[in-house]
Design an enzyme around this catalytic site. Sequence first.
Site, PDB file in Angstrom:
ATOM      1  N   VAL A  25       0.869  -1.180   0.000  1.00  7.50           N
ATOM      2  CA  VAL A  25       0.000   0.000   0.000  1.00  7.50           C
ATOM      3  C   VAL A  25       0.901   1.224   0.000  1.00  7.50           C
ATOM      4  O   VAL A  25       2.092   1.146   0.335  1.00  7.50           O
ATOM      5  CB  VAL A  25      -0.949   0.044   1.221  1.00  7.50           C
ATOM      6  N   SER A  26       0.326   2.365  -0.368  1.00  2.00           N
ATOM      7  CA  SER A  26       1.144   3.563  -0.559  1.00  2.00           C
ATOM      8  C   SER A  26       1.393   4.364   0.713  1.00  2.00           C
ATOM      9  O   SER A  26       2.428   5.011   0.834  1.00  2.00           O
ATOM     10  CB  SER A  26       0.484   4.480  -1.603  1.00  2.00           C
ATOM     11  N   SER A  27       0.459   4.343   1.663  1.00  2.00           N
ATOM     12  CA  SER A  27       0.594   5.222   2.821  1.00  2.00           C
ATOM     13  C   SER A  27       0.152   4.538   4.111  1.00  2.00           C
ATOM     14  O   SER A  27      -0.491   3.482   4.087  1.00  2.00           O
ATOM     15  CB  SER A  27      -0.236   6.490   2.612  1.00  2.00           C
TER      16      SER A  27
END
Length: 208
Positions: free
Chosen positions: A68-70
């Site tokens: 996931v990115s964040s």
Amino acid sequence: MIKLISIKEAAEVLGVSVQTLRRWEKEGKILPTHRTPGGQRRFDLHSLHTPQPILKVQERPTLAYARVSSHDQKEDLVRQEKMLEMFCSSRGWPFEILSDLGSGMNYHKRGLKKLIQKILNQNIGRLVLTHKDRLLRFGAELIFAICEEKEIEVVIINQGNEPTFEEELAQDVLEIITVFSARLYGSRSRKNKKLIDNLQQVVGNAVH
């Protein structure tokens, strides 16, 4: 000159897990050079750089990868990992899960680097992803081409519900701007957060 290292260090040099190295020892594929009085294995660092026997495709374990990115997407990361675990377990595949928290355009993530190392060393026989873009935003096709060359099967669980071209382009632009604005203002700054919130609103309006 012989330099003896621990089994953990030897596993890192070879790009495999300690469990895999122990299994190779049982199978006679690699043996420790020395054992301490306490029975701990010691490997010759120089000998580890000699070519190792390549496992047959059907003997290689499966590697599942989630990203996931964040930080605010941690729950999604957990869902990805559970989906990968259930998918691999239901098919009876021995597997390992690697995960990263970071941008799909960051090529220096720890899990991704370990994944690439295992691919290049032919330590796995299958790579499993929930979605194609979980690997990389740009460049996934290159990794898949290397997998094909190394006889590593790529399995993408969710092939359907592909985003439209406009949605993919908008998401790519948003991610690019997010990375650069974080470097410019700092990832936790109010100015950066305000900019990203505004961009997300613009992107949402553009694709809908």
